[in-house]
Design an enzyme around this catalytic site. Sequence first.
Site, PDB file in Angstrom:
ATOM      1  N   LYS A  17      71.288  26.940  31.999  1.00  9.69           N
ATOM      2  CA  LYS A  17      72.083  27.339  30.833  1.00  9.69           C
ATOM      3  C   LYS A  17      71.522  28.661  30.332  1.00  9.69           C
ATOM      4  O   LYS A  17      70.579  29.203  30.902  1.00  9.69           O
ATOM      5  CB  LYS A  17      72.029  26.266  29.744  1.00  9.69           C
TER       6      LYS A  17
ATOM      7  N   LYS B  71      69.454  31.426  28.368  1.00  8.72           N
ATOM      8  CA  LYS B  71      68.052  31.459  27.962  1.00  8.72           C
ATOM      9  C   LYS B  71      67.942  31.156  26.461  1.00  8.72           C
ATOM     10  O   LYS B  71      68.833  31.483  25.692  1.00  8.72           O
ATOM     11  CB  LYS B  71      67.425  32.829  28.244  1.00  8.72           C
TER      12      LYS B  71
END
Length: 142
Positions: free
Chosen positions: A44, A46
């Site tokens: 996903k 950061k």
Amino acid sequence: MRRVVAQGTFDLLHPGHLHYLSEARSMGDELHVIVSRSENVTHKEKPVVGDRQRRDMIAALDPVDEARLGDTEDFFVPIRDIDPDVIVLGHDQHHDEDTLAAMLADEGIDCEVARASAREPRYDDEILSTGRIIDRVCERRC
């Protein structure tokens, strides 16, 4: 003493995180939390918040006995160090319980793998997702 491990990114804390950690803590006597390092988050976006700050916020929560950052190279380093009786996954974490159990067995780590339940919103505008918090900030402030 039954030692429990929970792990995650824990970016922009919300009630869903607290639910996960409270439920994990209820499965044992001691809760250790492994906070993912930003460089290891690949599934996903950061994190917005830095590694140490996320760890410090998790460590300050009542259900948590110890919080630490994950290892940059080897997922199993903190697991071996903690020697848990159970690893509790968040309800929406991308890990598969059977795959993780097999990986642990291959590493010679003897522990259960469980999954926490989801927490439903308790009121209309309650947000239980870091991504949705970011979306709302962008809608209202950008």
